[in-house]
Design a protein around this motif. Structure first.
Motif, PDB file in Angstrom:
ATOM      1  N   GLY A  53     -15.384 -70.256 -20.115  1.00  0.00           N
ATOM      2  CA  GLY A  53     -14.958 -71.360 -20.971  1.00  0.00           C
ATOM      3  C   GLY A  53     -14.186 -70.835 -22.166  1.00  0.00           C
ATOM      4  O   GLY A  53     -12.963 -70.795 -22.167  1.00  0.00           O
ATOM      5  N   VAL A  54     -14.923 -70.386 -23.183  1.00  0.00           N
ATOM      6  CA  VAL A  54     -14.285 -69.817 -24.373  1.00  0.00           C
ATOM      7  C   VAL A  54     -13.595 -68.507 -24.014  1.00  0.00           C
ATOM      8  O   VAL A  54     -12.491 -68.211 -24.465  1.00  0.00           O
ATOM      9  N   ILE A  55     -14.254 -67.703 -23.194  1.00  0.00           N
ATOM     10  CA  ILE A  55     -13.686 -66.429 -22.737  1.00  0.00           C
ATOM     11  C   ILE A  55     -13.504 -66.535 -21.223  1.00  0.00           C
ATOM     12  O   ILE A  55     -14.476 -66.720 -20.488  1.00  0.00           O
ATOM     13  N   LEU A  56     -12.277 -66.462 -20.781  1.00  0.00           N
ATOM     14  CA  LEU A  56     -11.969 -66.664 -19.369  1.00  0.00           C
ATOM     15  C   LEU A  56     -12.654 -65.627 -18.487  1.00  0.00           C
ATOM     16  O   LEU A  56     -12.816 -64.473 -18.879  1.00  0.00           O
ATOM     17  N   SER A  57     -13.023 -66.052 -17.293  1.00  0.00           N
ATOM     18  CA  SER A  57     -13.743 -65.188 -16.349  1.00  0.00           C
ATOM     19  C   SER A  57     -12.966 -63.934 -15.970  1.00  0.00           C
ATOM     20  O   SER A  57     -13.553 -62.906 -15.675  1.00  0.00           O
ATOM     21  N   ASN A  58     -11.628 -64.021 -15.966  1.00  0.00           N
ATOM     22  CA  ASN A  58     -10.842 -62.857 -15.557  1.00  0.00           C
ATOM     23  C   ASN A  58     -10.631 -61.859 -16.700  1.00  0.00           C
ATOM     24  O   ASN A  58      -9.952 -60.865 -16.546  1.00  0.00           O
ATOM     25  N   ARG A  77     -11.841 -58.899 -19.101  1.00  0.00           N
ATOM     26  CA  ARG A  77     -12.753 -57.775 -18.852  1.00  0.00           C
ATOM     27  C   ARG A  77     -13.803 -57.597 -19.933  1.00  0.00           C
ATOM     28  O   ARG A  77     -14.740 -56.839 -19.750  1.00  0.00           O
ATOM     29  N   SER A  78     -13.642 -58.258 -21.070  1.00  0.00           N
ATOM     30  CA  SER A  78     -14.582 -58.043 -22.171  1.00  0.00           C
ATOM     31  C   SER A  78     -15.967 -58.599 -21.831  1.00  0.00           C
ATOM     32  O   SER A  78     -16.100 -59.612 -21.154  1.00  0.00           O
ATOM     33  N   ALA A  79     -16.996 -57.910 -22.324  1.00  0.00           N
ATOM     34  CA  ALA A  79     -18.371 -58.363 -22.124  1.00  0.00           C
ATOM     35  C   ALA A  79     -18.602 -59.611 -22.961  1.00  0.00           C
ATOM     36  O   ALA A  79     -18.045 -59.755 -24.049  1.00  0.00           O
ATOM     37  N   ARG A  80     -19.415 -60.525 -22.435  1.00  0.00           N
ATOM     38  CA  ARG A  80     -19.747 -61.746 -23.167  1.00  0.00           C
ATOM     39  C   ARG A  80     -21.004 -62.354 -22.575  1.00  0.00           C
ATOM     40  O   ARG A  80     -21.335 -62.110 -21.409  1.00  0.00           O
ATOM     41  N   GLU A 120     -26.081 -55.632 -23.888  1.00  0.00           N
ATOM     42  CA  GLU A 120     -24.692 -55.270 -24.187  1.00  0.00           C
ATOM     43  C   GLU A 120     -23.808 -56.514 -24.265  1.00  0.00           C
ATOM     44  O   GLU A 120     -22.945 -56.618 -25.143  1.00  0.00           O
ATOM     45  N   GLN A 121     -24.022 -57.456 -23.354  1.00  0.00           N
ATOM     46  CA  GLN A 121     -23.236 -58.691 -23.351  1.00  0.00           C
ATOM     47  C   GLN A 121     -23.508 -59.516 -24.609  1.00  0.00           C
ATOM     48  O   GLN A 121     -22.586 -60.067 -25.210  1.00  0.00           O
ATOM     49  N   LEU A 122     -24.764 -59.591 -25.006  1.00  0.00           N
ATOM     50  CA  LEU A 122     -25.115 -60.324 -26.232  1.00  0.00           C
ATOM     51  C   LEU A 122     -24.521 -59.635 -27.456  1.00  0.00           C
ATOM     52  O   LEU A 122     -23.986 -60.295 -28.353  1.00  0.00           O
ATOM     53  N   GLU A 123     -24.604 -58.319 -27.479  1.00  0.00           N
ATOM     54  CA  GLU A 123     -24.048 -57.550 -28.598  1.00  0.00           C
ATOM     55  C   GLU A 123     -22.546 -57.820 -28.722  1.00  0.00           C
ATOM     56  O   GLU A 123     -22.040 -58.092 -29.824  1.00  0.00           O
ATOM     57  N   ASN A 170     -17.978 -60.927 -31.470  1.00  0.00           N
ATOM     58  CA  ASN A 170     -16.725 -61.615 -31.157  1.00  0.00           C
ATOM     59  C   ASN A 170     -16.436 -62.701 -32.200  1.00  0.00           C
ATOM     60  O   ASN A 170     -17.194 -63.660 -32.322  1.00  0.00           O
ATOM     61  N   PRO A 171     -15.325 -62.585 -32.947  1.00  0.00           N
ATOM     62  CA  PRO A 171     -15.008 -63.579 -33.979  1.00  0.00           C
ATOM     63  C   PRO A 171     -14.826 -64.996 -33.430  1.00  0.00           C
ATOM     64  O   PRO A 171     -15.107 -65.964 -34.130  1.00  0.00           O
TER      65      PRO A 171
END
Length: 154
Positions: A55-60, A62-65, A93-96, A101-102
């Protein structure tokens, strides 16, 4: 409307269309990978349900979320949620990454919780979870590790 709520509304409206919705449901559920958390909202506080992954960060990307974000609006409380099958280290790691993430941390996000929900987690006293708690704490949030199905009262 107070300044925090104004800031929160500006932030929400800056998110991609369709990535969030408002709710006052008494039970707000997130479910993925056979993991589930219910936020019990007895007083029907106004909340935002945000799809972070996809949603906010697209699935494609590579950043952790994390998977989801629930924002209780009255005294903004940001609840970052990672629903996992088992890899707790990766979940932390994903939560961190999400807490750093701003896009997910507007100025009004002073109160933060980070949830890892999954199956068969280590005891809270395990070195892995203790290390994760320190990492998350250094980002001004509190880590909560729970077995599925989890529940948290707002």
């Amino acid at each position: 409307m107070n300044k925090a709520n104004e800031s929160l509304n500006v932030w929400a409206n800056s998110l991609p269309s369709g990535s969030w919705c408002s709710t006052k449901d008494s039970n707000i559920k997130f479910e993925e990978q056979k993991s589930k958390i219910t936020f019990v909202n007895k007083s029907k506080k106004s909340c935002l349900k945000v799809d972070v992954d996809g949603g906010v960060i697209l699935s494609n990307t590579r950043s952790a979320r994390c998977d989801k974000l629930l924002v209780e609006k009255s005294a903004p409380l940001f609840c970052f949620v990672e629903l996992k099958g088992g890899d707790i280290e990766h979940a932390i790691e994903q939560l961190e990454a999400s807490l750093k993430n701003p896009k997910l941390n507007p100025e009004c996000s002073q109160r933060k919780l980070a949830f890892v929900v999954g199956k068969n987690h280590f005891p809270a006293s395990s070195p892995l979870i203790q290390k994760g708690m320190k990492k998350i704490s250094s980002l001004n949030a509190r880590l909560i590790v729970a077995n599925t199905p989890a529940s948290y009262s707002l």
